[in-house]
Write a protein that holds these residues in place. Structure first.
Motif, mmCIF file in Angstrom:
data_model
loop_
_atom_site.group_PDB
_atom_site.id
_atom_site.type_symbol
_atom_site.label_atom_id
_atom_site.label_comp_id
_atom_site.label_asym_id
_atom_site.label_seq_id
_atom_site.Cartn_x
_atom_site.Cartn_y
_atom_site.Cartn_z
ATOM 1 N N GLY A 35 -0.176 4.647 3.168
ATOM 2 C CA GLY A 35 -0.414 5.192 1.932
ATOM 3 C C GLY A 35 0.989 5.327 1.203
ATOM 4 N N LEU A 36 2.000 5.577 1.749
ATOM 5 C CA LEU A 36 3.403 5.434 0.964
ATOM 6 C C LEU A 36 3.686 4.184 0.597
ATOM 7 C CD1 LEU A 36 5.471 7.690 3.046
ATOM 8 C CD2 LEU A 36 4.580 8.522 0.855
ATOM 9 N N LYS A 37 3.434 3.074 1.480
ATOM 10 C CA LYS A 37 3.722 1.742 1.320
ATOM 11 C C LYS A 37 2.951 1.352 0.170
ATOM 12 C CE LYS A 37 6.332 -2.061 2.115
ATOM 13 N NZ LYS A 37 7.626 -1.910 2.002
ATOM 14 N N ALA A 38 1.643 1.559 0.519
ATOM 15 C CA ALA A 38 0.638 0.934 -0.420
ATOM 16 C C ALA A 38 0.903 1.415 -2.181
ATOM 17 C CB ALA A 38 -0.855 1.485 -0.415
ATOM 18 N N HIS A 39 1.133 2.910 -2.212
ATOM 19 C CA HIS A 39 1.719 3.486 -3.369
ATOM 20 C C HIS A 39 2.802 2.619 -3.930
ATOM 21 C CE1 HIS A 39 2.415 6.574 -6.432
ATOM 22 N NE2 HIS A 39 3.648 6.214 -6.542
ATOM 23 N N GLU A 40 3.656 2.505 -3.128
ATOM 24 C CA GLU A 40 5.073 1.807 -3.640
ATOM 25 C C GLU A 40 4.830 0.202 -4.067
ATOM 26 O OE1 GLU A 40 7.955 -1.216 -3.428
ATOM 27 O OE2 GLU A 40 6.772 -1.012 -1.728
ATOM 28 N N ARG A 41 4.011 -0.589 -3.379
ATOM 29 C CA ARG A 41 3.667 -1.822 -3.645
ATOM 30 C C ARG A 41 2.753 -1.938 -5.009
ATOM 31 N NH1 ARG A 41 7.110 -4.906 -2.751
ATOM 32 N NH2 ARG A 41 5.823 -6.698 -2.699
ATOM 33 N N ALA A 42 1.909 -0.940 -5.071
ATOM 34 C CA ALA A 42 1.049 -0.784 -6.234
ATOM 35 C C ALA A 42 1.904 -0.651 -7.524
ATOM 36 C CB ALA A 42 0.158 0.146 -5.849
ATOM 37 N N GLU A 43 2.917 0.274 -7.343
ATOM 38 C CA GLU A 43 3.821 0.689 -8.612
ATOM 39 C C GLU A 43 4.557 -0.778 -8.933
ATOM 40 O OE1 GLU A 43 6.035 4.224 -7.985
ATOM 41 O OE2 GLU A 43 4.801 5.118 -9.518
ATOM 42 N N HIS A 44 5.051 -1.462 -7.821
ATOM 43 C CA HIS A 44 5.892 -2.570 -7.908
ATOM 44 C C HIS A 44 5.119 -3.800 -8.781
ATOM 45 C CE1 HIS A 44 8.116 -6.074 -6.940
ATOM 46 N NE2 HIS A 44 7.154 -6.717 -6.385
ATOM 47 N N TYR A 45 3.742 -3.633 -8.617
ATOM 48 C CA TYR A 45 3.108 -4.795 -9.286
ATOM 49 C C TYR A 45 2.527 -4.165 -10.807
ATOM 50 C CZ TYR A 45 2.765 -7.501 -4.905
ATOM 51 O OH TYR A 45 3.277 -8.159 -3.763
ATOM 52 N N GLY A 46 2.753 -2.995 -11.069
ATOM 53 C CA GLY A 46 2.320 -2.250 -12.123
ATOM 54 C C GLY A 46 0.984 -2.026 -12.361
ATOM 55 N N PHE A 47 0.293 -1.542 -11.243
ATOM 56 C CA PHE A 47 -1.156 -1.271 -11.206
ATOM 57 C C PHE A 47 -1.095 0.134 -12.163
ATOM 58 C CE2 PHE A 47 -1.835 -4.371 -7.744
ATOM 59 C CZ PHE A 47 -3.000 -5.092 -8.426
ATOM 60 N N ASN A 48 -2.221 0.365 -12.818
ATOM 61 C CA ASN A 48 -2.396 1.381 -13.704
ATOM 62 C C ASN A 48 -2.997 2.640 -12.771
ATOM 63 O OD1 ASN A 48 -2.049 -0.411 -15.808
ATOM 64 N ND2 ASN A 48 -4.188 -0.961 -15.895
ATOM 65 N N ARG A 49 -2.600 3.910 -13.259
ATOM 66 C CA ARG A 49 -3.038 4.899 -12.663
ATOM 67 C C ARG A 49 -4.488 5.043 -12.543
ATOM 68 N NH1 ARG A 49 -1.263 10.236 -11.740
ATOM 69 N NH2 ARG A 49 0.775 9.705 -12.679
ATOM 70 N N GLY A 50 -5.171 5.346 -11.379
ATOM 71 C CA GLY A 50 -6.416 5.508 -11.462
ATOM 72 C C GLY A 50 -7.066 4.171 -10.404
ATOM 73 N N THR A 51 -6.357 3.153 -10.158
ATOM 74 C CA THR A 51 -6.380 2.108 -9.678
ATOM 75 C C THR A 51 -7.042 2.429 -8.213
ATOM 76 O OG1 THR A 51 -5.348 0.792 -10.913
ATOM 77 C CG2 THR A 51 -6.006 -0.280 -8.777
ATOM 78 N N VAL A 52 -8.077 1.839 -7.519
ATOM 79 C CA VAL A 52 -8.776 2.071 -6.251
ATOM 80 C C VAL A 52 -7.708 1.065 -5.316
ATOM 81 C CG1 VAL A 52 -10.492 2.161 -4.798
ATOM 82 C CG2 VAL A 52 -10.786 2.910 -7.234
ATOM 83 N N LEU A 53 -7.219 1.333 -4.156
ATOM 84 C CA LEU A 53 -6.757 0.458 -3.334
ATOM 85 C C LEU A 53 -7.447 0.629 -1.969
ATOM 86 C CD1 LEU A 53 -3.107 1.918 -3.635
ATOM 87 C CD2 LEU A 53 -3.996 0.477 -5.066
ATOM 88 N N TYR A 54 -7.897 -0.614 -1.675
ATOM 89 C CA TYR A 54 -8.808 -0.638 -0.422
ATOM 90 C C TYR A 54 -7.991 -0.612 0.693
ATOM 91 C CZ TYR A 54 -12.704 -0.908 -3.891
ATOM 92 O OH TYR A 54 -13.491 -0.402 -4.975
ATOM 93 N N PHE A 55 -8.061 0.313 1.730
ATOM 94 C CA PHE A 55 -7.432 0.168 2.870
ATOM 95 C C PHE A 55 -8.508 -0.285 4.023
ATOM 96 C CE2 PHE A 55 -5.065 3.010 0.226
ATOM 97 C CZ PHE A 55 -3.991 2.900 0.772
ATOM 98 N N ALA A 56 -8.033 -1.076 4.825
ATOM 99 C CA ALA A 56 -9.090 -1.983 5.561
ATOM 100 C C ALA A 56 -8.945 -1.465 7.073
ATOM 101 C CB ALA A 56 -8.629 -3.377 5.784
ATOM 102 N N VAL A 57 -10.308 -1.505 7.702
ATOM 103 C CA VAL A 57 -10.282 -1.290 9.050
ATOM 104 C C VAL A 57 -11.382 -2.486 9.383
ATOM 105 C CG1 VAL A 57 -11.657 0.271 10.639
ATOM 106 C CG2 VAL A 57 -10.653 1.187 8.654
ATOM 107 N N ASP A 58 -10.721 -3.400 10.074
ATOM 108 C CA ASP A 58 -11.158 -4.718 10.202
ATOM 109 C C ASP A 58 -11.601 -4.624 11.725
ATOM 110 O OD1 ASP A 58 -12.454 -7.083 9.921
ATOM 111 O OD2 ASP A 58 -10.677 -8.252 9.658
#
Length: 789
Positions: free
Chosen positions: A384-407
């Protein structure tokens, strides 16, 4: 007869213990026999031991837990087990198994007497069989040595049980059909039974009937569309599949259907709603696409999709190829997997290629997932921390849904032990960063549904392409599905060629992202609306503009005599309503919650705030109109809903665990309702203390108030204890109240429970108290998840 739903909670049963001791003592020295625990708890271990015992008595030397073709063949050669059976140990196996199964087998003496016969007849009738022979037929013996239940279990559906019994009764004499559960629960085994029924009716030979979704089954479905006015077995099978897919939300209400032989107008309407929900052509006909969608998680994989996900960088040429092929939303990966060899992550300039090509994007977080033990709380937190950091790195807007995978095809037990903790960690990490981004889930239907309900994932990205997953067979589409992955294919040519997983995208859910780098929040527009309303109230000349704002928010649904709100807190100022309509901002009915992304209904939120502001809340020994305007009224309707489903849910505790405060489950007290109640409480109490409604809502939704909303509610209203929640709930439903509140809460019971609903104070405490405990434990669990950050 003992009901299995009772055995579910009995810690030890003497008859089961006797079965365990007997089978271990009798066969403990037999080669290949494995002893079961002697703990008096019915379960697979004792059934396996009884199976091995039966195999030994039939002369089989290679003993196994599996009651397979060899055991069945030997049993057929032996003949039915009934009166006069010379092998007393086989009769004792039957008698012990009856007790383990929940039926009274009589004295375990090796004599097939009336008690034993009656137990077998009862089981057969429960399973939908004719029950006339009174002897144990080979397939019935196989069913006897399973943990399948043939009575309605807690949370089950009578409609589903009726179909289960019908399938057993119709097809039991076919070679490859065996007794299926009749517990009211849709499951993998029941879905396979339905598929076999279709294959039999298509005329497939016994050797080809396997319950799989193969070419001949597809051809049979194409050849047998059903529509309004049709009758017969294919309508029965089609309506059964509809029932198995459950209640469907069409946006304006919930649609369900029943098992039937004639395709009537009601079934047509259900099919239309199901087709809209599933993104099929809405025609009300049981056509090929609809058959497929009812039966397997991918539906018809050859149908058109408008979304895709891929591991390949989107170049301008590939973006053009995707657009030309009809795709509009693309799933891409936030980061590289831990081995760093796949080059899956979004590349520099790629997002602009996507946007310039007329496409949108939804971000995916996946590092590894082929072993269930990989999923832990701590790893979820780090991801979750890493996904937040990478999403901010790419500039994704507040409220964007990040899909965490259970493959991974996780079972229910594995979801409990591994997947849920992983997502609790994800949510805690996102909360620790102010919930800038929302958690979504990728996985099987079951994983998506459970994580949405229990870990509050906003949207589901379903791995429907893996239709053989146990988590896809026997589970309907999650109510919050946004993307459904159905087929791998290659599109484009030359420099535009790209391999993708085709997805069906459901309109009105997660739209994906069409730009990055924006600084605004999804809740900003609502906050501005509140400011504009307040300014309008001031210009109206009101001496209480805070009250006027709350009145307008709740109007018109929570106003007037019919709704009960005139009795509860009085009607709104109609002149003020007219003034706003002519001079104020355009009415806002909904907004997305900043913490969880769920839809917040402004009128319910405003009504709760209004009630709390005017009436306050009850103390330790009382509940009042302010409570009823929020959580108390919703709890009353939930009680009525439980009462109307009490045959399926004998336990009020389990009902709350299954239905209360869920994202993905239809309920009169959803998670969105709870958010509206809690935020309304905070805003109402804050304004009551002298703060303006504008600042109260700004602090709750635009500031950090939403990050600790449940904890503060738990502490302030309930004293921070489970006992306090139970006491408050008891006060709300059972304690004597004034005439007005008594009338209102009885109306709430009837609204969801029907005219003959039993009022809570007439229900025995041993029956009612678990309902209150279920409410309390649900609140505490939500607080615990919020606290984890």
């Amino acid at each position: 007869m003992l009901n299995l739903s009772i055995l579910e909670w009995l810690p030890m049963d003497e008859k089961v213990l006797a079965a365990q001791k007997w089978v271990n003592a009798t066969y403990g020295d037999v080669s290949g026999y494995e002893k079961c625990p002697e703990d008096g708890e019915t379960g697979w271990s004792v059934m396996y031991s009884l199976t091995r015992a039966l195999q030994h008595e039939l002369g089989i030397t290679a003993l196994s837990d599996n009651f397979g073709p060899s055991t069945l063949s030997h049993l057929r050669a032996h003949g039915n087990i009934g009166p006069g059976e010379p092998n007393k140990n086989i009769v004792k196996i039957v008698q012990h198994a009856c007790f383990c199964k929940g039926y009274w087998g009589g004295p375990v003496d090796g004599e097939y007497h009336n008690n034993t016969r009656n137990a077998i007849v009862s089981m057969e009738v429960d399973a939908g069989l004719d029950g006339t022979t009174g002897a144990v037929r080979p397939k019935v013996f196989k069913a006897l040595l399973t943990m399948d239940a043939y009575v309605l279990l807690s949370g089950g559906s009578k409609k589903i049980r009726e179909i289960q019994q019908w399938l057993n009764g119709r097809y039991i004499n076919r070679e490859n059909f065996f007794v299926s559960p009749c517990d009211g629960h849709y499951s993998r085994g029941v879905q396979k039974a339905l598929m076999k029924g279709l294959q039999y009716e298509f005329g497939l030979s016994e050797s080809l009937v396997n319950g799989n979704f193969g070419p001949k089954t597809k051809a049979g479905l194409r050849a047998h569309p059903v529509a309004e006015g049709d009758s017969g077995v294919f309508v029965q099978l089609f309506s059964a599949a509809c029932v198995f897919n459950g209640t469907v939300d069409d946006g304006d209400g919930n649609a369900s259907t029943t098992f039937k032989e004639t395709f009537d107008a009601a079934l047509t309407e259900y099919v239309r709603v199901f087709q809209g929900f599933s993104v099929l052509d809405v025609n009300g006909v049981g056509d090929y696409n609809t058959w497929c969608q009812l039966l397997v998680s991918c539906g018809n994989p050859d149908r058109d999709g408008t979304a895709a996900d891929c591991v390949t960088t989107i170049t301008p040429a590939r973006a053009q190829a995707l657009y030309d092929a009809g795709y509009r939303v693309i799933g891409r990966y936030l980061d590289e997997p831990e081995d760093g060899r796949h080059n899956k992550e979004i590349q520099p300039g790629e997002l602009q290629n996507i946007f310039d090509g007329g496409l949108r994007v939804f971000p995916i977080s996946q590092y590894y997932g082929s072993e269930v033990t990989y999923f832990t709380y701590s790893r979820g937190y780090q991801h979750g921390l890493k996904a937040h950091e990478r999403a901010e790195h790419y500039g994704f807007n507040r409220g964007t849904v990040l899909y965490f995978a259970v493959d991974y095809d996780a079972t229910d037990a594995q979801i409990d032990q591994y997947i849920r903790p992983y997502f609790f960690g994800v949510q805690a990490a996102l909360s620790s960063n102010g919930k800038k981004y929302l958690a979504g889930v990728y996985g099987s239907r079951n994983v998506c549904s459970r994580i949405s309900d229990e870990a509050y994932a906003r949207y589901s990205f379903v791995s429907g392409m893996s239709y053989g997953f146990s988590g896809n067979l026997g589970f309907p589409l999650p109510a919050n599905w946004s993307f459904n992955q159905i087929q791998t294919l290659t599109i484009g040519s030359g420099s535009g060629e790209i391999n993708i997983d085709k997805n069906i995208h459901r309109p009105g859910t997660d739209p994906g992202v069409g730009s990055v780098g924006e600084k605004s929040s999804p809740v900003d527009a609502f906050l501005q609306y509140i400011q504009d309303l307040y300014d309008t109230a001031v210009s109206y000349g009101s001496d209480d503009p805070d009250l006027r704002v709350m009145e307008y928010l709740r109007y018109p649904k929570y106003n007037g005599v019919a709704s009960g709100w005139k009795l509860l807190i009085g009607n709104v100022d109609e002149a003020w309503i007219d003034y706003v309509e002519n001079n104020g901002p355009r009415k806002v009915k909904q907004f997305a919650d900043p913490s969880y992304g769920v839809t917040v209904n402004v009128d319910h939120f405003g009504a709760t705030a209004n009630a709390v502001y005017l009436k306050g809340v009850g103390g330790e020994d009382a509940a009042n109109e302010g409570d009823f305007g929020g959580w108390g009224g919703d709890l009353c309707t939930l009680y009525g809903e439980w009462y109307s489903n009490i045959e399926e849910y004998a336990s009020g505790y389990k009902f709350c665990m299954d239905r209360l405060a869920k994202i993905n489950t239809t309920s009169s007290f959803s998670f969105g309702d709870l958010i509206e109640d809690v935020d309304g409480y905070h805003v109402g109490m804050t304004v009551r203390g002298g703060t303006s409604v504008v600042k109260a809502i700004q602090d709750q939704l635009g500031g950090n108030g939403h990050l600790s909303r449940f904890k503060r509610f738990y502490e302030e209203r309930y004293g921070g204890s489970v006992e306090g929640v139970v006491q408050s709930a008891t006060n709300m439903l059972v304690r004597e109240v004034g005439v007005t509140l008594e009338q209102l809460r009885f109306a709430a019971y009837q609204k969801s429970g029907g005219w003959e609903v039993m009022i809570p104070r007439d229900m025995p405490p041993y029956k009612l108290n678990p309902f209150f405990e279920g409410y309390a434990d649900t609140i505490q669990q939500i607080v615990g998840k919020e606290d984890a950050r």
